[in-house]
Design a protein around this motif. Structure first.
Motif, PDB file in Angstrom:
ATOM      1  N   ALA B  66     -17.356  -9.727   7.826  1.00  0.00           N
ATOM      2  CA  ALA B  66     -16.719  -8.415   7.698  1.00  0.00           C
ATOM      3  C   ALA B  66     -15.690  -8.412   6.577  1.00  0.00           C
ATOM      4  O   ALA B  66     -14.978  -7.428   6.383  1.00  0.00           O
ATOM      5  N   ASN B  67     -15.633  -9.514   5.818  1.00  0.00           N
ATOM      6  CA  ASN B  67     -14.585  -9.603   4.790  1.00  0.00           C
ATOM      7  C   ASN B  67     -14.607  -8.428   3.829  1.00  0.00           C
ATOM      8  O   ASN B  67     -13.570  -7.954   3.397  1.00  0.00           O
ATOM      9  N   ILE B  68     -15.808  -7.940   3.500  1.00  0.00           N
ATOM     10  CA  ILE B  68     -15.902  -6.849   2.539  1.00  0.00           C
ATOM     11  C   ILE B  68     -15.193  -5.591   3.063  1.00  0.00           C
ATOM     12  O   ILE B  68     -14.541  -4.859   2.313  1.00  0.00           O
ATOM     13  N   LEU B  69     -15.294  -5.353   4.379  1.00  0.00           N
ATOM     14  CA  LEU B  69     -14.635  -4.163   4.937  1.00  0.00           C
ATOM     15  C   LEU B  69     -13.118  -4.323   4.946  1.00  0.00           C
ATOM     16  O   LEU B  69     -12.380  -3.356   4.762  1.00  0.00           O
ATOM     17  N   PHE B  70     -12.657  -5.534   5.124  1.00  0.00           N
ATOM     18  CA  PHE B  70     -11.201  -5.772   5.065  1.00  0.00           C
ATOM     19  C   PHE B  70     -10.699  -5.670   3.629  1.00  0.00           C
ATOM     20  O   PHE B  70      -9.584  -5.215   3.385  1.00  0.00           O
ATOM     21  N   LEU B  71     -11.560  -6.093   2.700  1.00  0.00           N
ATOM     22  CA  LEU B  71     -11.209  -5.925   1.292  1.00  0.00           C
ATOM     23  C   LEU B  71     -11.049  -4.429   0.983  1.00  0.00           C
ATOM     24  O   LEU B  71     -10.078  -4.006   0.354  1.00  0.00           O
ATOM     25  N   ILE B  72     -12.007  -3.637   1.465  1.00  0.00           N
ATOM     26  CA  ILE B  72     -11.966  -2.186   1.218  1.00  0.00           C
ATOM     27  C   ILE B  72     -10.739  -1.564   1.879  1.00  0.00           C
ATOM     28  O   ILE B  72     -10.098  -0.680   1.315  1.00  0.00           O
ATOM     29  N   LEU B  73     -10.402  -2.052   3.073  1.00  0.00           N
ATOM     30  CA  LEU B  73      -9.196  -1.546   3.757  1.00  0.00           C
ATOM     31  C   LEU B  73      -7.967  -1.699   2.856  1.00  0.00           C
ATOM     32  O   LEU B  73      -7.197  -0.752   2.655  1.00  0.00           O
ATOM     33  N   GLY B  74      -7.813  -2.882   2.279  1.00  0.00           N
ATOM     34  CA  GLY B  74      -6.667  -3.134   1.401  1.00  0.00           C
ATOM     35  C   GLY B  74      -6.732  -2.305   0.130  1.00  0.00           C
ATOM     36  O   GLY B  74      -5.726  -1.767  -0.342  1.00  0.00           O
ATOM     37  N   ILE B  75      -7.940  -2.213  -0.437  1.00  0.00           N
ATOM     38  CA  ILE B  75      -8.108  -1.435  -1.674  1.00  0.00           C
ATOM     39  C   ILE B  75      -7.715   0.020  -1.427  1.00  0.00           C
ATOM     40  O   ILE B  75      -6.955   0.614  -2.204  1.00  0.00           O
ATOM     41  N   ILE B  76      -8.225   0.592  -0.337  1.00  0.00           N
ATOM     42  CA  ILE B  76      -7.905   1.996  -0.046  1.00  0.00           C
ATOM     43  C   ILE B  76      -6.407   2.158   0.179  1.00  0.00           C
ATOM     44  O   ILE B  76      -5.792   3.113  -0.295  1.00  0.00           O
ATOM     45  N   GLY B  77      -5.816   1.181   0.883  1.00  0.00           N
ATOM     46  CA  GLY B  77      -4.384   1.265   1.162  1.00  0.00           C
ATOM     47  C   GLY B  77      -3.548   1.400  -0.101  1.00  0.00           C
ATOM     48  O   GLY B  77      -2.565   2.135  -0.142  1.00  0.00           O
ATOM     49  N   MET B  78      -3.954   0.695  -1.143  1.00  0.00           N
ATOM     50  CA  MET B  78      -3.191   0.765  -2.393  1.00  0.00           C
ATOM     51  C   MET B  78      -3.620   1.952  -3.242  1.00  0.00           C
ATOM     52  O   MET B  78      -2.794   2.717  -3.732  1.00  0.00           O
ATOM     53  N   THR B  79      -4.940   2.118  -3.431  1.00  0.00           N
ATOM     54  CA  THR B  79      -5.411   3.095  -4.418  1.00  0.00           C
ATOM     55  C   THR B  79      -5.322   4.537  -3.938  1.00  0.00           C
ATOM     56  O   THR B  79      -5.367   5.453  -4.750  1.00  0.00           O
ATOM     57  N   GLN B  80      -5.153   4.748  -2.617  1.00  0.00           N
ATOM     58  CA  GLN B  80      -5.060   6.147  -2.161  1.00  0.00           C
ATOM     59  C   GLN B  80      -3.811   6.807  -2.747  1.00  0.00           C
ATOM     60  O   GLN B  80      -3.771   8.022  -2.904  1.00  0.00           O
ATOM     61  N   GLU B  81      -2.811   6.010  -3.081  1.00  0.00           N
ATOM     62  CA  GLU B  81      -1.598   6.570  -3.678  1.00  0.00           C
ATOM     63  C   GLU B  81      -1.927   7.272  -4.998  1.00  0.00           C
ATOM     64  O   GLU B  81      -1.321   8.275  -5.347  1.00  0.00           O
ATOM     65  N   TYR B  82      -2.874   6.680  -5.738  1.00  0.00           N
ATOM     66  CA  TYR B  82      -3.261   7.272  -7.013  1.00  0.00           C
ATOM     67  C   TYR B  82      -4.314   8.348  -6.806  1.00  0.00           C
ATOM     68  O   TYR B  82      -4.291   9.386  -7.442  1.00  0.00           O
ATOM     69  N   ARG B  83      -5.227   8.093  -5.900  1.00  0.00           N
ATOM     70  CA  ARG B  83      -6.312   9.041  -5.681  1.00  0.00           C
ATOM     71  C   ARG B  83      -5.770  10.375  -5.200  1.00  0.00           C
ATOM     72  O   ARG B  83      -6.180  11.432  -5.648  1.00  0.00           O
ATOM     73  N   HIS B  84      -4.840  10.365  -4.262  1.00  0.00           N
ATOM     74  CA  HIS B  84      -4.292  11.615  -3.740  1.00  0.00           C
ATOM     75  C   HIS B  84      -2.959  11.963  -4.376  1.00  0.00           C
ATOM     76  O   HIS B  84      -2.256  12.844  -3.915  1.00  0.00           O
ATOM     77  N   ARG B  85      -2.581  11.245  -5.402  1.00  0.00           N
ATOM     78  CA  ARG B  85      -1.379  11.497  -6.190  1.00  0.00           C
ATOM     79  C   ARG B  85      -0.101  11.367  -5.371  1.00  0.00           C
ATOM     80  O   ARG B  85       0.935  11.875  -5.764  1.00  0.00           O
ATOM     81  N   THR B  86      -0.180  10.694  -4.223  1.00  0.00           N
ATOM     82  CA  THR B  86       1.041  10.478  -3.448  1.00  0.00           C
ATOM     83  C   THR B  86       1.891   9.381  -4.073  1.00  0.00           C
ATOM     84  O   THR B  86       2.983   9.102  -3.588  1.00  0.00           O
ATOM     85  N   ALA B  87       1.396   8.768  -5.164  1.00  0.00           N
ATOM     86  CA  ALA B  87       2.227   7.793  -5.878  1.00  0.00           C
ATOM     87  C   ALA B  87       3.531   8.460  -6.303  1.00  0.00           C
ATOM     88  O   ALA B  87       4.581   7.813  -6.326  1.00  0.00           O
ATOM     89  N   THR B  88       3.467   9.751  -6.623  1.00  0.00           N
ATOM     90  CA  THR B  88       4.687  10.451  -7.051  1.00  0.00           C
ATOM     91  C   THR B  88       5.762  10.439  -5.965  1.00  0.00           C
ATOM     92  O   THR B  88       6.840   9.884  -6.187  1.00  0.00           O
ATOM     93  N   PRO B  89       5.525  11.017  -4.768  1.00  0.00           N
ATOM     94  CA  PRO B  89       6.579  10.930  -3.759  1.00  0.00           C
ATOM     95  C   PRO B  89       6.902   9.505  -3.328  1.00  0.00           C
ATOM     96  O   PRO B  89       8.057   9.195  -3.021  1.00  0.00           O
ATOM     97  N   THR B  90       5.905   8.627  -3.335  1.00  0.00           N
ATOM     98  CA  THR B  90       6.158   7.242  -2.926  1.00  0.00           C
ATOM     99  C   THR B  90       7.126   6.554  -3.884  1.00  0.00           C
ATOM    100  O   THR B  90       8.094   5.914  -3.467  1.00  0.00           O
TER     101      THR B  90
END
Lengths: 339, 251
Positions: B66-90
């Motif tokens: 299941a390592n690939i799904l845990f990798l994706i979990l971490g990737i989404i955790g970081m990149t969602q800030e850019y994808r949804h532009r919440t990097a600005t308030p963060t």
């Protein structure tokens, strides 16, 4: 929808303010020599201005003039090539409690699947604020009823309100808003105007609000900072801008005795253009002046109306030809009266 | 820092991404366990017989798949800030951006630990029931617990690597596709080509194998060395990401 400037309850105000606004006191924003290029495009050139507490300052300029880039540099999101922006002398990134000093509405950025309340709670946690602040600011911006809904389903106006709520979480001494009227309905704009004036005039906060339309903020702001092609074009009080503008307005007049009226007005030094068909355009006289002159001379009028307010004319002249990413050289020719 | 970690956990648990990934990991691991057990002892499959130590090792380490799904979990955790532009308030809330990355590394290690525990337990329960029905459920002896602990650690480290990779690449789709291509195309090639096989033990896949593998394969590091190397990859990616990507202008 709340139309009056909503006061936070007094006990709440003291609870948060004593730790924040009172501690930081009035905060003055100073921008000096800010410069930023994106590749070959010079977005902002040696820009400097100040934003005073207790006033609403309008940050004006056409689209592409560098307003958003400037605000993002002021807030530490974009690294300037040169120059500084400070809050009582401290750059944003060095502020000990940034959200308690400055609140910013830059864009409506939310995770679409997260509810408004949860969105706000994330930033309460990150800033070390009590989670109850989330519901308090939702009340302030009139979003309480939609607090549990996914932000992705919000209308543009609701998103603006949620962005404003995010900015208000830390009860900041400074509020920076980038085009906050976008997407608000007329009622919402009216509400926002009252709210910003309330924050500045009654609570002594520093408010900087950008817009590409002077007409949008002209009733709200006390001071203006006008930029074109990334450079400062004008900085001063709204009253000064108005005084200068009174000269520049034009009035449309229709009269069966257009020629005689034109002569009368010209004799008094007004600039008059005869447009034919019994109509004329008068520059530098108010409709009241012209109406009075026509009345005393017994000239019949069929129409008398202000064509441009003068203020917009001045704004247009100040920023004309500077719309889109003007090259550095073009900016040099467009220096209007500074300070 | 604690409040930033709590903010990241609040972000994670206020959308349903975690639930989807956890369910996916559970289903995947259960399916692998059933598959291995069904073909255990079949000479053509090469899977050892139920009841042997070799079978226990293999069946109880399927969780690591299941390592690939845990990798994706971490990737989404970081990149969602850019994808949804919440990097600005963060980044407005926390202008020292390195702290945000560190908080995410800790938060996803914690969440990864909890999720990985679920996956490992499901793995054991499925194997115990299926193999038990065939005559011999694996015992909870030291060997088997160690196998499961290795898988558990590997999954945690992969969620940390995901955060690091996301910080480096910022683009969500790019990071996920890049991660998949690397794990399923690039590394298998490196592993199988004799000229490069020697380098494989130093790569993330080789390190993972060293930590969890039971099959005979190319020369590998010790398990603990593999685990450390794997964690090192995640932290180096996060450090490079912070220095090179996260500091860049948020326009």
């Amino acid at each position: 929808m709340r139309l009056d400037g909503p006061d936070p309850p007094d006990d709440e105000e003291s609870a948060i303010s004593s730790a924040t606004t009172a501690a930081t006191g009035p905060v003055r924003v100073e921008v000096s020599g800010l410069t930023k290029s994106f590749g070959a495009v010079r977005a902002v050139s040696d820009l400097g201005f100040t934003v005073e507490p207790g006033q609403v300052t309008g940050f004006l300029g056409p689209n592409g003039a560098g307003k958003t880039t400037t605000l993002r540099m002021v807030l530490g999101l974009i690294n300037p090539d040169a120059g500084t922006a400070t809050f009582n002398g401290t750059p944003y990134t060095a502020l000990p409690a940034p959200t308690r000093t400055v609140g910013a509405v830059l864009e409506t950025a939310f995770h679409p699947a997260r509810s408004a309340r949860n969105h706000l709670r994330v930033y309460c946690r990150a800033a070390g604020l009590p989670l109850s602040r989330a519901d308090e600011v939702l009340v302030q911006v009139g979003l309480s009823d939609a607090a549990g809904r996914r932000a992705g389903g919000y209308s543009l106006g609701m998103r603006q309100r949620l962005a404003l709520a995010t900015a208000l979480l830390g009860d900041p001494a400074v509020l920076v808003l980038d085009e906050p009227a976008n997407g608000l309905d007329p009622e919402g704009i009216q509400w926002l105007r009252g709210f910003l004036r309330h924050l500045a005039h009654d609570q002594g906060r520093t408010v900087l609000v950008s817009s590409h339309l002077l007409s949008e903020v002209e009733q709200t702001v006390d001071r203006v900072v006008i930029v074109g092609a990334g450079r400062l074009v004008r900085e001063g009080s709204m009253a000064d801008l108005r005084a200068g503008a009174a000269q520049g307005g034009t009035v449309l007049v229709r009269s069966p005795e257009a020629d005689r009226l034109a002569e009368l007005l010209r004799a008094e030094g007004a600039e008059v253009a005869l447009d034919g068909g019994g109509s004329l355009t008068v520059t530098g006289r108010s409709p009241a002046d012209i109406g009075h002159r026509a009345f005393t001379a017994g000239v019949e009028l069929h129409e008398l109306r202000a064509h441009t307010s003068g203020l917009e004319e001045i704004y247009f002249q100040l920023t004309a030809g500077q719309e889109q990413f003007a090259a550095p050289a073009a900016g040099a020719t467009s220096q209007g009266g500074t300070r | 820092m604690i409040r930033l970690v709590r903010a990241e956990l609040t972000k994670l648990f206020t959308t349903k991404v975690w639930l989807g990934l956890l369910l996916g990991a559970v289903v995947m691991v259960a399916a692998f366990a059933v598959f291995f057990t069904a073909f255990a002892g079949d000479p053509e499959s090469g899977i050892p017989e139920v009841g042997t130590a070799a079978y226990d090792d293999l069946a109880l380490s399927t969780a690591a798949n299941a390592n690939i799904l845990f990798l994706i979990l971490g990737i989404i955790g970081m990149t969602q800030e850019y994808r949804h532009r919440t990097a600005t308030p963060t980044f407005l809330t926390t202008p020292k951006r390195g702290q945000v990355v560190i908080a995410k590394l800790i938060a996803y290690a914690l969440a990864g630990a909890a999720f990985a525990l679920v996956v490992v337990v499901v793995n054991y329960v499925v194997v115990a029931i299926h193999a038990g029905a065939l005559g011999s459920a694996p015992a909870l002896n030291a060997d088997n617990v160690e196998t499961m602990a290795s898988s558990w650690l590997a999954l945690i480290i992969y969620s940390v690597i995901g955060v690091g990779l996301g910080a480096l690449l910022r683009n969500q789709v790019g990071a996920i596709v890049g991660g998949l291509v690397y794990l399923f195309v690039v590394e298998p090639i490196i592993r199988s080509v004799p000229a490069t096989a020697g380098a494989y033990k130093w790569m993330p896949g080789g390190a993972l194998e060293a930590l969890t593998a039971t099959f005979e394969g190319p020369e590998l590091l010790q398990a603990w060395q593999g685990g450390l190397l794997l964690l090192g990859y995640g932290l180096v990616a996060a450090l490079l990401g912070t220095l090179l990507a996260v500091r860049r202008d948020v326009v």
